[in-house]
Write an enzyme that holds these catalytic residues in place. Structure first.
Site, PDB file in Angstrom:
ATOM      1  N   CYS A   2       0.761  -1.305  -0.195  1.00  0.00           N
ATOM      2  CA  CYS A   2      -0.084   0.285  -0.132  1.00  0.00           C
ATOM      3  C   CYS A   2       0.957   1.245   0.045  1.00  0.00           C
ATOM      4  O   CYS A   2       1.419   1.379   1.150  1.00  0.00           O
ATOM      5  CB  CYS A   2      -0.968   0.097   1.235  1.00  0.00           C
ATOM      6  N   GLU A 105      -3.665   0.866  -6.454  1.00  0.00           N
ATOM      7  CA  GLU A 105      -2.688  -0.128  -6.722  1.00  0.00           C
ATOM      8  C   GLU A 105      -2.467   0.023  -8.119  1.00  0.00           C
ATOM      9  O   GLU A 105      -3.061   0.578  -8.973  1.00  0.00           O
ATOM     10  CB  GLU A 105      -3.121  -1.580  -6.413  1.00  0.00           C
TER      11      GLU A 105
END
Length: 241
Positions: A2, A105
């Site tokens: 992340c 992402e």
């Protein structure tokens, strides 16, 4: 991993969802990057009440020689967090909620990295599972942190990707269920097996995701444009093909 996320919520909404008062007014940020200050919730060990705090994103172990180590520790793998020297003490004693309402992402496509944005279907804020740590510079460095200044930093835990993210990336941040917040924040709970059960992929049907502009690749861009779908054909869906 992340590496970027968003938070665009009022102080009132955050206070209501996370049962913490007071919450400072935060400027909407659609591209929160490592080494920035991020909104978190911790549990006060004396009052046992939840507290809102802003922490430096990038965990600096208490034994680190300099603060620069934090930039390398923005994430901790759920599978190994209990054993890693940088995280094991915090995993036992210093856990937190990192507040967000979406994250990015990237997927490799023809030699390039295409960003995707993910959030909950109901658009509500949520909490990443986080760890926090105190670090104090005991000497005057050549540049940067003044001597004896304390830095409170945090990291975000990651786990295997759910069915929604699997086509994009093999990992995803741990999003905690609201009913698990108290258990995660309770420093009296230290059994690895009990804590590991909370570090599971979030249910894919409760999430949505879609490709967005590469504008987000530049951490200086913080506007709502970062989360706009690439085109009207990219209407958010819980199925990515």
């Amino acid at each position: 991993m992340c590496g970027r996320f968003t938070l665009n919520q009022s102080a009132e909404a955050l206070a209501q969802v996370f049962h913490v008062e007071p919450v400072m007014n935060l400027a909407a940020d659609f591209n929160i990057a490592p080494t920035r200050m991020v909104a978190t919730v911790l549990r006060n060990p004396e009052s046992e009440k939840r507290e809102f705090k802003q922490l430096y994103w990038g965990l600096i172990p208490s034994w680190a020689k300099d603060a620069g180590m934090g930039a390398k520790l923005i994430n901790a793998r759920a599978e190994t967090v209990a054993e890693k020297p940088a995280f094991r003490s915090a995993f036992k004693h210093r856990r937190c909620l990192v507040l967000a309402d979406g994250f990015y992402e990237w997927q490799r496509q023809q030699g390039k990295k295409q960003p995707f944005y993910f959030r909950l279907q109901d658009r509500q804020p949520f909490a990443f599972a986080g760890l926090w740590e105190r670090w104090r510079c005991l000497r005057q460095p050549e540049a940067g942190t003044p001597a004896n200044e304390e830095v409170i930093s945090c990291t975000i835990l990651t786990t295997a990707a759910n069915e929604l993210l699997q086509p994009i990336h093999e990992r995803m941040p741990v999003i905690l269920e609201p009913q698990d917040y108290d258990l995660w924040l309770d420093s009296q709970v230290q059994t690895p097996q009990t804590l590991q059960e909370l570090l599971r992929p979030y249910p894919a049907p409760a999430m949505t995701g879609y490709p967005v502009s590469t504008l987000v690749n530049n951490s200086r861009h913080h506007s709502p444009e970062c989360i706009i779908p690439l085109s009207e054909k990219n209407v958010p869906t819980n199925q990515l093909n």
